[in-house]
Scaffold this active site. Structure first.
Site, mmCIF file in Angstrom:
data_model
loop_
_atom_site.group_PDB
_atom_site.id
_atom_site.type_symbol
_atom_site.label_atom_id
_atom_site.label_comp_id
_atom_site.label_asym_id
_atom_site.label_seq_id
_atom_site.Cartn_x
_atom_site.Cartn_y
_atom_site.Cartn_z
ATOM 1 N N LYS A 20 41.414 53.023 37.057
ATOM 2 C CA LYS A 20 40.757 52.520 35.842
ATOM 3 C C LYS A 20 40.154 51.149 36.107
ATOM 4 O O LYS A 20 39.072 50.832 35.646
ATOM 5 C CB LYS A 20 41.801 52.367 34.719
ATOM 6 C CG LYS A 20 42.164 53.646 34.026
ATOM 7 C CD LYS A 20 43.430 53.451 33.187
ATOM 8 C CE LYS A 20 44.526 54.376 33.659
ATOM 9 N NZ LYS A 20 45.867 54.026 33.249
ATOM 10 N N LYS A 62 40.474 54.114 46.197
ATOM 11 C CA LYS A 62 41.433 54.803 45.329
ATOM 12 C C LYS A 62 40.869 54.884 43.915
ATOM 13 O O LYS A 62 40.355 53.884 43.401
ATOM 14 C CB LYS A 62 42.757 54.015 45.304
ATOM 15 C CG LYS A 62 43.831 54.631 44.426
ATOM 16 C CD LYS A 62 44.985 53.662 44.159
ATOM 17 C CE LYS A 62 44.905 53.069 42.772
ATOM 18 N NZ LYS A 62 46.055 53.194 41.903
ATOM 19 N N LYS A 98 46.929 40.267 42.414
ATOM 20 C CA LYS A 98 46.408 39.300 41.427
ATOM 21 C C LYS A 98 46.192 37.944 42.094
ATOM 22 O O LYS A 98 45.179 37.294 41.869
ATOM 23 C CB LYS A 98 47.409 39.110 40.269
ATOM 24 C CG LYS A 98 47.491 40.268 39.334
ATOM 25 C CD LYS A 98 46.674 40.055 38.082
ATOM 26 C CE LYS A 98 46.488 41.399 37.416
ATOM 27 N NZ LYS A 98 46.149 41.425 36.059
#
Ligand code: ADP
Ligand code: TRP
Length: 326
Positions: free
Chosen positions: A199, A196, A117
């Protein structure tokens, strides 16, 4: 704390943050189903964790219900597995507070999820920063021996082990150390762009996708620009990597051979793949549609699982309270 029951305890969970994809299934969820006979299993819906991203009441309720349906459609048997919502065991938040007082800020700053983040210039919430501590409580309160997850969660299990050790050295031997269960061959399933599957990358293939949706997603898998008739490299090809999840060992060997000799092009490889996926996934999709119509059944399973889990978590939190002197 030692358990007297013969079976070892398995615990895992998934956040209700979106539709499960093929990476979730092969990396983690399939193991829950396969291991439900061998272990005393606790499988939960990580709804407190989802609050770090989902902050809308109706959306969250919907996602929770749908994840419960997903678990059941994949074959989790509520007579064998304790299936519940994380919020049914609020003891985890109490334990997370206790554990928070045992870990340092620089230690949590090393967590990958948090670092990601920060690298992406997002300002993390306290919830996200503290995610590994709550996850440690998820694992330690039900006294899990093993935690099946995909490779990306390995660091989180290490945090749980560190926190158990820290508690034990501070307050005396109390918590046992959990082991991760990571299947090496499917540790990281690639998405349609080769990164990878996730979502959050928009590169996933929905596990319960319709035939049409499967076909469309498979057709958009990124491949190299090798021409028809030329040899293809199975080691680096995303279509081949996904094929390996669905094909038998003989089919894989044959396909590998065709790749190397140049007797298959990407169009044919993709056609084979979506058909094979569809054969595998169609029964799961049908079962899902059936279970989704029985709302009361799903709600009852979660309520019963929540009650059972609550009792187990309560035993552990009572010991923690006593050890810390509260
Ligand atoms: P996502 O990255 O799509 O948000 P989650 O974080 O909800 O996935 O992961 C749920 C479970 O599925 C975890 O145990 C995680 O390790 C596993 N998992 C997620 N993506 C993959 C992948 N591409 N390959 C293997 N396992 C995965
Ligand atoms: N962090 C896990 C994920 O993103 C979900 C999770 C929360 C979990 N608590 C857990 C997994 C405890 C295993 C054990 O997928």
């Amino acid at each position: 704390m030692n358990d007297t029951s013969a079976k070892k305890v398995l615990l895992s969970g998934v956040q209700p943050t979106g539709r499960p994809h093929i990476g979730n299934y092969f990396g983690a969820m399939r193991q829950y189903v396969e291991l439900q006979e061998t272990y005393e299993s606790y499988i939960f819906i990580a709804d407190y964790h989802a609050l770090t991203t989902i902050q809308d009441k109706d959306t969250l309720a919907d996602l929770i219900f749908n994840l419960a349906v997903d678990y059941l459609a994949l074959g989790l048997d509520p007579n064998k597995v304790t299936l519940y919502r994380q919020s049914a065991v609020p003891q985890v938040t109490e334990a997370a507070w206790i554990f928070n007082c045992l870990v340092t800020v620089p230690y949590l700053e090393r967590a990958h999820a948090f670092k990601d983040k920060v690298v992406n210039n997002q300002i993390p919430s306290m919830g996200l920063f503290d995610y590994p501590v709550l996850m440690a409580a998820d694992i330690l309160l039900p006294r899990a021996d093993v935690v099946p997850v995909g490779a990306d969660q390995k660091q989180h299990i290490e945090y749980a082990r560190d926190i158990a050790l820290k508690f034990n050295t501070t307050f005396g031997e109390t918590l046992s150390l959990p082991e991760p269960l990571i299947l090496t061959d499917v540790a990281t399933v690639p998405g349609i762009d080769g990164r990878k599957m996730s979502k959050s990358y928009g590169n996933d293939i929905y596990l319960f996708a319709s035939e049409e949706e499967l076909k469309q997603r498979v057709m958009s898998i990124v491949t190299s620009s090798v021409g028809v008739g030329e040899s293809l490299d199975p080691e680096t090809d995303n279509v081949f990597a996904l094929h390996k999840l669905f094909a038998t060992p003989d089919e894989i060997t044959e396909l590998e051979d065709r790749y190397r000799t140049g007797s298959i092009g990407y169009k044919e490889a993709k056609d084979l793949l979506w058909k094979q996926m569809n054969n595998f996934l169609a029964p799961l999709r049908d079962r899902r549609a059936e279970i989704a119509t029985d709302k009361d059944f799903v709600t009852d399973v979660l309520a019963a699982g929540g009650k059972k889990a609550y009792a187990r978590y309560e035993e552990t939190i009572a010991i923690l309270r006593e050890k810390i002197g509260l």
